[in-house]
Motif scaffolding. Structure first.
Motif, PDB file in Angstrom:
ATOM      1  N   LEU A  40      -1.372   2.403  -6.454  1.00  0.00           N
ATOM      2  CA  LEU A  40      -0.714   1.935  -4.984  1.00  0.00           C
ATOM      3  C   LEU A  40      -1.902   0.361  -5.274  1.00  0.00           C
ATOM      4  O   LEU A  40      -2.991   0.416  -6.176  1.00  0.00           O
ATOM      5  N   ARG A  41      -1.228  -0.442  -3.789  1.00  0.00           N
ATOM      6  CA  ARG A  41      -2.105  -2.065  -4.339  1.00  0.00           C
ATOM      7  C   ARG A  41      -2.962  -0.745  -2.632  1.00  0.00           C
ATOM      8  O   ARG A  41      -2.318  -1.744  -1.585  1.00  0.00           O
ATOM      9  N   PRO A  42      -4.003  -0.880  -2.739  1.00  0.00           N
ATOM     10  CA  PRO A  42      -4.764  -0.578  -0.614  1.00  0.00           C
ATOM     11  C   PRO A  42      -5.512  -1.541  -0.616  1.00  0.00           C
ATOM     12  O   PRO A  42      -5.069  -2.653  -0.599  1.00  0.00           O
ATOM     13  N   ILE A  43      -4.899  -1.311   0.671  1.00  0.00           N
ATOM     14  CA  ILE A  43      -5.370  -2.888   1.625  1.00  0.00           C
ATOM     15  C   ILE A  43      -7.329  -3.045   1.818  1.00  0.00           C
ATOM     16  O   ILE A  43      -7.959  -1.756   1.889  1.00  0.00           O
ATOM     17  N   PRO A  44      -7.293  -3.754   1.148  1.00  0.00           N
ATOM     18  CA  PRO A  44      -9.233  -3.784   0.998  1.00  0.00           C
ATOM     19  C   PRO A  44      -9.657  -3.420   1.963  1.00  0.00           C
ATOM     20  O   PRO A  44      -9.014  -3.863   3.102  1.00  0.00           O
ATOM     21  N   ALA A  47       0.854  -1.592  -0.387  1.00  0.00           N
ATOM     22  CA  ALA A  47      -0.130   0.233  -0.130  1.00  0.00           C
ATOM     23  C   ALA A  47       0.755   1.342   0.204  1.00  0.00           C
ATOM     24  O   ALA A  47       0.362   2.317   0.002  1.00  0.00           O
TER      25      ALA A  47
END
Lengths: 324, 312, 317
Positions: free
Chosen positions: A266-270, A255
């Motif tokens: 970005l790779r967000p946390i779901p 993230a």
């Protein structure tokens, strides 16, 4: 873990008044002269752990488990015992240095007053030590600073003064709760260098709480990753951040902005972090975890060793192949 | 080594003690009486319940005065200065009028007049405060100097002067009290408006093309009237008191109107006839106290510092 | 290339403070953003980036210079209603706890940006559509801001900005107040919307790593001036201004062999008494004689400019 640890927490659990459990079975140790990091989002219990170590929890909180500092049982201390520990044993700096400084008193008085009380120094000795401390935290012109007021300093300088005050009674452990979060990067760099130098020169131990994994990487030797009041993973910072063995650590790494320019996302946390007191019965991270199985929702997994110096509270950890 | 001071050790001690020591206003017995204001609904706060009950009772008394009062408040029924007895529970005054009946009818004067005074002052002060805060600059400066002018005199002295100049009458007493009390509301609303004027939600609305009047109505007014409404509730008690004071001095409702302040004045010449003054005094006391407690409870509700705990 | 969507030209913003006199927060900044472009603006606190944002969007009146949006000058929002042509220039604020009116329903606040006189049914539909765009349910419209977390509020604030059908968004530290996981969510949302709707965005942040991740071009501000602007990749790989380099070096990174971030000497001076000549001179490790004169921001090739004598003198950077 190790008999020589300066601070060691053994399955520390904290319940706030009203029965809200906020820390579960936190086991943690800090060696003399070591800088240890605690990582986590808000609500992870990282700041409450620090509060527990200084008896700063709200009245009516329940603390169980073990906490020893320099061989002394912290949980059995009386008021006088705490007063001795705070200041000369453990001291703290906060995110907002203005909260730690009295706005109406000159810096010198704030520095010397409690040195005279706690260390029994004479006025001139305390003054000399104050100058030495300000010099140690790299405040230019310490003599003049003694007569100055907090508002005359920038945020970074104020944080340095707060650190000087925290160091005044020669604590063995400094708890730094997001001390650089409100500061600019160039100022942050100065504070990180300062803490590192203090460790080298005086053997100070630091428990550094932050959500910034970059700061942890640069400064700390070991890291504890907290989520919903539990230690998810721990190990040497370098290994932990390069080969995370817990999906939450991996998600935190994903993230954060990390890659080359122009990647664009970005790779967000779901989902969203657990609200204290509303944790699911199993692993608190399970609802947001890509690797969660049916087992994860029954009971919170115990931290289990991986290799010689790491622990991860995730049953799939050994097979976990995550790219940060 | 005794009491830790503010400058004591590493900030930690200070913080710890702040948590241990309870501020006076939050002491447990007071808290239990008032309820924890923020968390509890108003009806769980005993003091608030009592004050609301008192106010409702007074309103009922005022509304049903002809049914409750045993005698005509203006007529002479008995000998003068009869001490309290079965026939006249609160005694009679210098003209032989029944004090209980006068008190009951007096509620029809004091409470509605206080409401009118406060409503008018809130309206005048509120509008001027809004205008001053929202327009700023010259208008603000002029209006604020005007409030300074009013504030420069003790309130009651100014009210006496104004109502004496207009001539003693109920209407003039009300006018005088409005004139001396509007600036408080203007100030409170103005500062609330100034705060809202810097808020990003107002900026966001204006950027979306919301006109200044519509923004005033939807964003500014609802977020600035709270403190003034609380103040108004607190001021209701004050209005009852000031009106009584003017009447006491002969500047309010003309005799033989059964105004509580004027009734006290009648008894003040001879304190051995204590019942003439004491009972209207108690009436004023209960009303003023009830309004103040209610105002306090409202403030606790509206004050964001207490409201925060509720939201999380 | 066509005319930029947002064109800031020699903008100056001054504040009057009783204690310090006139403080020049923005001292002549030129910056442009094209449609479909994300420009990052980085700098430390007090460098004037927020003042620039507020003046650019029309919330404060500039002391000098002009801001053009879509070819026409932006008028400061005062007593008149904002001209319809300027509603396409919107702002997302830093603090989502302060940028939503606590006493109005979310739906009503979003509807502020819809054309007046729209039938109620259509308003409801459009609000639901906007909420959906930011990943919030239609039932959100009837709720109040305090019922939402910081990250959700920022989504709602974005939905409200979208109600004005903007072609340009100025985002002033939009994720600084948020948690790590909501930060990523909100940034991704903003970037996706900008790309999908072909908007331009001026993204202001103190977080260099974040700006590096999303911006096409990045401008670096120091003490009221832009000292360097360049395509983001180039700015990171080959910073020309010593201040840009110092900023980049100060960002702690995750590395196999960790080292402490480099420390920049000195403190940011008070803008009320900015140093003469190059403003970075007193802290600059490379300062030399020329620096007593103020360097201009000059182009140094492909969409890049720098204000430093080291580069513009022909000396090696």
């Amino acid at each position: 873990m190790s008999g020589s640890a300066l601070l060691s927490l053994d399955r520390l659990a904290v319940t706030l008044p009203g029965g809200v459990p906020v820390i579960h079975d936190a086991t943690l140790h800090v060696e003399p002269g070591e800088i240890v990091g605690i990582a986590g989002e808000s609500g992870s219990g990282k700041s409450l752990t620090a509060a527990a170590l200084l008896n700063l929890l709200p009245a009516g909180s329940r603390v169980t488990g073990g906490a020893t500092f320099a061989g002394e049982d912290l949980l059995g201390l009386d008021r006088a015992g705490w007063r001795r520990i705070r200041g000369a044993g453990i001291s703290m700096v906060f995110q907002d240095p203005t909260a730690a400084l009295h706005p109406m008193l000159p810096i010198g008085r704030q520095l010397t007053e409690h040195m005279r009380r706690h260390l029994g120094l004479s006025r001139s000795d305390a003054r000399a030590r104050a100058v030495e401390l300000l010099d140690q935290v790299r405040i230019p012109d310490p003599q003049r600073t003694l007569r100055s007021y907090p508002h005359q300093f920038s945020g970074g300088m104020r944080q340095r003064v707060a650190i000087a005050i925290a160091l005044a009674c020669r604590p063995k452990l400094l708890i730094a709760d997001e001390p650089t979060t409100a500061l600019d990067v160039t100022v942050q760099a100065g504070i990180l260098a300062l803490l590192s130098r203090l460790r080298d020169e005086t053997g100070l131990s630091v428990l550094f709480i932050t959500h910034d994994l970059g700061v942890l990487s640069a400064l700390t030797s070991r890291t504890y990753v907290f989520y919903a009041g539990r230690v998810m993973e721990t190990g040497p910072t370098g290994a932990l951040l390069s080969t995370p063995r817990h999906p939450y650590t991996a998600a935190l790494l994903g993230a954060r902005p990390h890659g080359a320019a122009g990647v664009g996302s970005l790779r967000p946390i779901p989902g969203s972090p657990v609200v204290p007191g509303q944790a699911p019965p199993g692993c608190p991270f399970a609802p947001r975890c890509d690797f969660a199985t049916a087992d994860c929702t029954s009971a919170p997994p115990e931290p289990a060793p991986i290799g010689t110096d790491r622990l991860s509270a995730c049953p799939v950890a050994p097979e976990l192949e995550v790219t940060p | 080594m005794s009491e830790p001071t503010m400058t004591e050790p590493p900030t930690a001690v200070d913080l710890a003690d702040r948590r241990v020591r309870k501020p006076l206003a939050r002491r447990s017995w007071l808290r239990r009486l008032r309820g924890t204001s923020a968390g509890h609904p108003l009806w769980r706060q005993p003091l608030t319940v009592v004050s609301v009950t008192i106010l409702v009772a007074w309103l009922l008394i005022a509304a049903l005065a002809p049914l409750i009062a045993p005698y005509d408040p203006l007529a002479q029924h008995a000998a003068t200065y009869l001490p309290p007895s079965g026939a006249h529970p609160f005694g009679t005054d210098e003209l032989g009028r029944d004090i209980l009946s006068r008190l009951v009818y007096g509620a029809r004067l004091s409470i509605p007049l206080a409401l009118v005074i406060v409503a008018l002052a809130l309206a005048v002060g509120g509008v001027l405060g809004l205008v001053a805060g929202y327009l700023g600059r010259f208008v603000d400066e002029a209006l604020m100097r005007l409030t300074d002018l009013v504030f420069a005199f003790p309130q009651i002295i100014l009210a006496m002067a104004v109502s004496a100049a207009f001539g003693p009458s109920t209407r003039n007493a009300v006018l005088a009290l409005v004139i001396v009390s509007w600036p408080v509301y203007a100030r409170v609303i103005r500062s609330a408006v100034l705060t809202v004027r810097g808020e990003d939600y107002l900026h966001a609305a204006r950027l979306l093309g919301v006109g200044p009047i519509r923004a005033l109505r939807r964003d500014v007014v609802p977020n600035s009237v709270g403190p003034a409404v609380v103040l108004a509730t607190l001021e209701l008690g004050n209005a009852v008191l000031m009106l009584a004071a003017l009447s006491f001095l002969g500047l309010g409702p003309r005799p033989p109107a059964p105004e509580w302040g004027a009734m006290i004045a009648l008894g003040s010449h001879d304190l051995s006839k204590w019942w003439v003054s004491v009972f209207p005094g108690l009436a004023i006391l209960t009303v003023v106290l009830a309004f103040n407690i209610l105002g306090d409870a409202l403030r606790d509700r509206i004050d964001p510092r207490y409201a925060k705990g509720r939201e999380t | 290339m066509t005319a930029p969507l947002l064109d800031i030209d020699e903008l100056a913003v001054e504040y009057r403070s009783r204690a310090r006199g006139a403080v020049r927060a923005v001292a002549g900044v030129s910056l442009s953003v094209a449609a479909g472009e994300i420009v990052g603006l980085v700098g430390e606190s007090g460098c004037g980036k927020s003042s620039l944002a507020r003046a650019a969007v029309g919330l404060t009146a500039p002391h000098a210079g002009t801001v053009r949006f879509d070819g026409r000058p932006v008028t400061p929002v005062r007593w008149a209603k904002r001209p319809a042509a300027e509603v396409g220039l919107q702002m997302v604020f830093q603090n989502p706890y302060a940028s939503l009116n606590p006493r109005r329903r979310i739906g009503d606040q979003i509807a502020d940006g819809l054309p007046a006189g729209l039938p109620r049914e259509q308003v409801r539909g459009r609000v639901a559509e906007l909420l959906d765009r930011v990943g919030m349910g239609a039932d959100t419209a009837a709720k109040y801001p305090h019922q939402f977390s910081g990250g959700q509020r920022q989504r709602l604030a974005i939905a409200r900005a979208l109600a004005g059908e903007p072609s340009m968004i100025i985002a002033d530290e939009p994720v600084t107040a948020l948690d790590a996981s909501s930060q990523a969510q909100v940034v991704n949302l903003l970037v996706r919307l900008v790309r999908e709707l072909g908007m331009g965005m001026l993204f202001i942040s103190h977080d260099l790593a974040l700006v590096r991740q999303i911006a096409d071009r990045t401008a670096v501000m120091y003490l009221g001036k832009v000292v360097e602007v360049a395509p983001t990749a180039r700015l990171w790989s080959a910073p020309s201004h010593p201040y840009t380099r110092a900023l980049i070096d100060a960002v702690p990174t995750i590395a196999a062999r960790p080292e402490l971030p480099a420390v920049l000497a000195g403190e940011v001076p008070d803008p009320a008494n900015a140093p003469s000549g190059c403003r970075f001179r007193p802290r600059c490790p490379a300062a030399f004689e020329s620096c007593v004169d103020e360097p201009a921001l000059l182009p140094i090739g492909d969409r890049a400019s720098v204000a430093c004598w080291l580069t513009t003198n022909g000396a090696t950077a």
